[in-house]
Each structure stands twice: as C-alpha cells, then as structure tokens.
Design a protein around this motif. Structure first.
Motif, PDB file in Angstrom:
ATOM      1  N   HIS A 146     -56.530 -17.542 -68.350  1.00 34.04           N
ATOM      2  CA  HIS A 146     -56.451 -16.325 -67.436  1.00 34.04           C
ATOM      3  C   HIS A 146     -55.262 -16.613 -66.359  1.00 34.04           C
ATOM      4  O   HIS A 146     -54.683 -15.636 -65.846  1.00 34.04           O
ATOM      5  CB  HIS A 146     -57.805 -16.040 -66.765  1.00 34.04           C
ATOM      6  CG  HIS A 146     -59.017 -15.591 -67.571  1.00 34.04           C
ATOM      7  ND1 HIS A 146     -59.105 -14.424 -68.024  1.00 34.04           N
ATOM      8  CD2 HIS A 146     -60.258 -16.541 -67.779  1.00 34.04           C
ATOM      9  CE1 HIS A 146     -60.186 -14.429 -68.931  1.00 34.04           C
ATOM     10  NE2 HIS A 146     -60.818 -15.697 -68.510  1.00 34.04           N
ATOM     11  N   SER A 195     -56.651 -10.421 -70.453  1.00 34.51           N
ATOM     12  CA  SER A 195     -57.493  -9.687 -69.439  1.00 34.51           C
ATOM     13  C   SER A 195     -56.657  -9.119 -68.366  1.00 34.51           C
ATOM     14  O   SER A 195     -57.229  -8.452 -67.584  1.00 34.51           O
ATOM     15  CB  SER A 195     -58.389 -10.689 -68.817  1.00 34.51           C
ATOM     16  OG  SER A 195     -57.976 -11.767 -68.259  1.00 34.51           O
ATOM     17  N   ILE A 196     -55.422  -9.748 -68.040  1.00 34.81           N
ATOM     18  CA  ILE A 196     -54.398  -9.062 -67.142  1.00 34.81           C
ATOM     19  C   ILE A 196     -53.264  -8.508 -67.682  1.00 34.81           C
ATOM     20  O   ILE A 196     -52.522  -9.276 -68.256  1.00 34.81           O
ATOM     21  CB  ILE A 196     -54.144 -10.107 -65.953  1.00 34.81           C
ATOM     22  CG1 ILE A 196     -55.459 -10.647 -65.408  1.00 34.81           C
ATOM     23  CG2 ILE A 196     -53.310  -9.565 -64.999  1.00 34.81           C
ATOM     24  CD1 ILE A 196     -55.138 -11.798 -64.244  1.00 34.81           C
ATOM     25  N   LEU A 253     -56.154 -12.397 -60.065  1.00 36.77           N
ATOM     26  CA  LEU A 253     -56.946 -13.358 -60.191  1.00 36.77           C
ATOM     27  C   LEU A 253     -58.053 -13.600 -58.950  1.00 36.77           C
ATOM     28  O   LEU A 253     -59.213 -14.016 -59.365  1.00 36.77           O
ATOM     29  CB  LEU A 253     -56.020 -14.640 -59.897  1.00 36.77           C
ATOM     30  CG  LEU A 253     -54.889 -14.874 -61.149  1.00 36.77           C
ATOM     31  CD1 LEU A 253     -54.086 -16.159 -60.702  1.00 36.77           C
ATOM     32  CD2 LEU A 253     -55.463 -15.208 -62.329  1.00 36.77           C
ATOM     33  N   GLU A 255     -59.457 -11.025 -58.037  1.00 37.84           N
ATOM     34  CA  GLU A 255     -60.702 -10.306 -58.561  1.00 37.84           C
ATOM     35  C   GLU A 255     -61.528 -11.025 -59.238  1.00 37.84           C
ATOM     36  O   GLU A 255     -63.012 -10.743 -59.502  1.00 37.84           O
ATOM     37  CB  GLU A 255     -60.141  -8.912 -58.873  1.00 37.84           C
ATOM     38  CG  GLU A 255     -59.654  -8.198 -58.008  1.00 37.84           C
ATOM     39  CD  GLU A 255     -59.029  -6.830 -58.623  1.00 37.84           C
ATOM     40  OE1 GLU A 255     -59.242  -6.617 -59.845  1.00 37.84           O
ATOM     41  OE2 GLU A 255     -58.586  -5.800 -57.722  1.00 37.84           O
ATOM     42  N   LYS A 256     -60.884 -11.830 -60.252  1.00 38.42           N
ATOM     43  CA  LYS A 256     -61.693 -12.702 -61.153  1.00 38.42           C
ATOM     44  C   LYS A 256     -62.448 -13.904 -60.691  1.00 38.42           C
ATOM     45  O   LYS A 256     -63.112 -14.366 -61.409  1.00 38.42           O
ATOM     46  CB  LYS A 256     -61.021 -13.081 -62.226  1.00 38.42           C
ATOM     47  CG  LYS A 256     -60.470 -11.666 -63.301  1.00 38.42           C
ATOM     48  CD  LYS A 256     -59.676 -12.087 -64.421  1.00 38.42           C
ATOM     49  CE  LYS A 256     -59.160 -10.948 -65.066  1.00 38.42           C
ATOM     50  NZ  LYS A 256     -60.344 -10.030 -65.804  1.00 38.42           N
TER      51      LYS A 256
END
Length: 305
Positions: A146, A195-196, A253, A255-256
C-alpha cells in the motif's frame, strides 16, 4: 488402396500420391510438432533451394531470439546474400522475389506482428542490482504494498483514427485522411496494491483552452497542466510531486491507518528533477522516500511486409 479410397471418399490416385509422399509428410508433421512450421494444413511444397531455405530460417530464428525486428525485404536481402555462398555454380538462378518470400513464410509459419512495449530495450544487467536494492530498501523501511507507488508518463494522440476499417463488397480500397498529430501527455500514478490511484496528470499545450471557459480546472477529474509542446518538464513534475502527490498520498495512507511513509519509484527521465532522486525527507510531516531506476528504454519502431 481401393478400400482406403472408398472409406475416405477419395480417388485411388490421391491415395497413391499420399503413400509416395510418406517421408515428406512425416517430416512436415515433425516440423509442426517442433513448433517450427505453420499449424494450418496446406499442400507441402519443398523449396527449390533447401540449403538456402534452412540457412535463412536459422538466421531468422537467431535474430528473433535476440529480439531483432525482421521485415520481408530484410529476409529477401539475406537470402540474396547467402545464395552465392551456398550455390557458387548458379549465381543467376535466384531472385528472392515476392513469390519466394510468400512461400518461405508459408513453409515456416512466419507471420507479421506489431512490436509492443519496450521490454527488449531495457539494460537487463541493471535489473537484478536494482531489484536487490529495492527489496532491501522496502525491508529496512518496513513498507507494505500500500505504501509503494510508481508513476509513468505516456503520449496520447487523441485524434488518431484506427488504421483498419470494414468496407463494403464494392470498395476496392480504403482511402485514409492525413493522420493528425494532436498530442497530450498523461501520467498515471498508483500504489502496488492498486488500492490508491491518483487522478491522471494531464498536460495540454493551452493553459486556458476555449472549451474550459467558465470552468474551474480544479474541478476537472484530472490534474491539468500546460506546456508549449505538451511534454512533461521538471517544473510540472516538481509542482505535481509537492502539491498533488504528497498531500493525496498522505491523506490516503492516513485513511487506511497506515504509517505516513511512502516509496515512489520513477524512471530516469530528465523531466524528473534531482529533488526527488534517491532522497529520504520529511515533507509536511510525511516520511517520503523517492528512488529512480536506471533501466533505460530508448525509442522503438516497427514494420514488416
């Protein structure tokens, strides 16, 4: 032979020809099984110059193993070069014309493909050192997929029409318009896990196109920039890097629930300034490491007949 002819519904002469050609058919089948011949069933026609045929094909396979693009005229030229060496007593009996080239391609299943990508242009000796360095860096920083990002530019000829078309049975040819050269540059950026995904960076020639009148470019689904040749330059990249990539990456990052630490992998384009080359810095309280890989990709082209 009569029973075989009746069983398969063919003439006795056909059965006789097949039996006489048994050795040739077995050789042809062996070539198919070895992957060195076309898989399409066809009449077996041996070359009038078998040594030349084998020599040209061996040269062709050797060049393709190296990734060298080979065109029809180049095959013919190589055949003309090899012929006097193999047949010194008959220097004027071979022309390597279009008929020979067509039969050669039919015998060996040679076909034309468009060249794709630039992988063969990479300096492969640089791959393993970079891979080891990259994996060591990821392990030292404790990064996940990520947190690893890559970005790359591409030219988009947005007015270019398809080079093939369907036609009616009455049309003898398909005439074309002059190919437009209208070009923009786009750059995509995403992390390794997918994912981003950042909005596309979009570079046009005009800073304020007429079509954007009364439109705030900040509301566009892309990051819009302008450059007189619609190319990426160091100023645009630096502005995107500091004011777009860093804040968007940090927020994503956060937010995750991941540490605000990221790795951005770039190529060695002159448009990527040294400010993001092999550095480890804190930008707005975000730990950012940017590294360039030096696997070179020169320009390429294609063509065959």
């Amino acid at each position: 032979m009569s029973s075989i002819a009746i069983k398969f519904g063919i003439g006795k002469s056909t059965v006789s020809d097949i039996v006489k050609s048994k050795a040739k058919l077995e050789e042809f089948q062996t070539e198919i099984d070895d992957g060195d011949c076309t898989k399409k069933p066809r009449v077996v026609r041996k070359s009038d110059f078998p040594e030349l045929d084998r020599a040209v094909y061996l040269w062709f396979v050797h060049q393709r193993c190296k990734g060298t693009p080979i065109s029809g005229p180049l095959l013919s030229a190589k055949a003309l070069q090899l012929y006097p060496r193999l047949y010194p007593d008959n220097p004027a009996d071979f022309k390597a014309g279009t008929g020979w080239l067509r039969r050669f391609k039919d015998r060996h299943g040679v076909r034309c493909l468009s060249l794709q990508g630039e992988s063969l242009s990479a300096a492969m000796m640089d791959v393993e050192p970079f891979r080891e360095k990259f994996l060591k860096l990821v392990e030292e920083q404790g990064l996940t997929r990520h947190q690893m990002f890559n970005c790359d530019e591409s030219g988009l000829y947005w007015k270019l029409m398809p080079n093939k078309t369907l036609v009616t049975s009455r049309e003898k040819e398909a005439k074309a318009f002059k190919k437009p050269k209208d070009r923009v540059t786009i750059m995509a950026c995403a992390n390794a896990s997918g994912s981003i995904k950042l909005p596309l960076l979009f570079i046009h020639k005009a800073l304020n196109p007429r079509c954007f009148k009364h439109i705030d470019k900040n509301d566009l689904p892309v990051h819009y920039y302008a450059q007189k040749s619609s190319w990426m330059d160091s100023y645009i990249f630096k502005e995107w890097f500091l004011n777009r990539f860093v804040p968007l990456c940090r927020n994503a990052l956060r937010e995750k629930g991941l540490p605000e630490r990221a790795l951005l992998v770039l190529d060695n384009s002159p448009a990527h300034p040294d400010i993001v080359s092999n550095i480890y810095r804190w930008i707005d309280n975000m730990s950012l490491l940017a590294t360039q890989h030096y696997i070179r990709y020169p320009t390429h082209g294609s063509g065959c007949s």
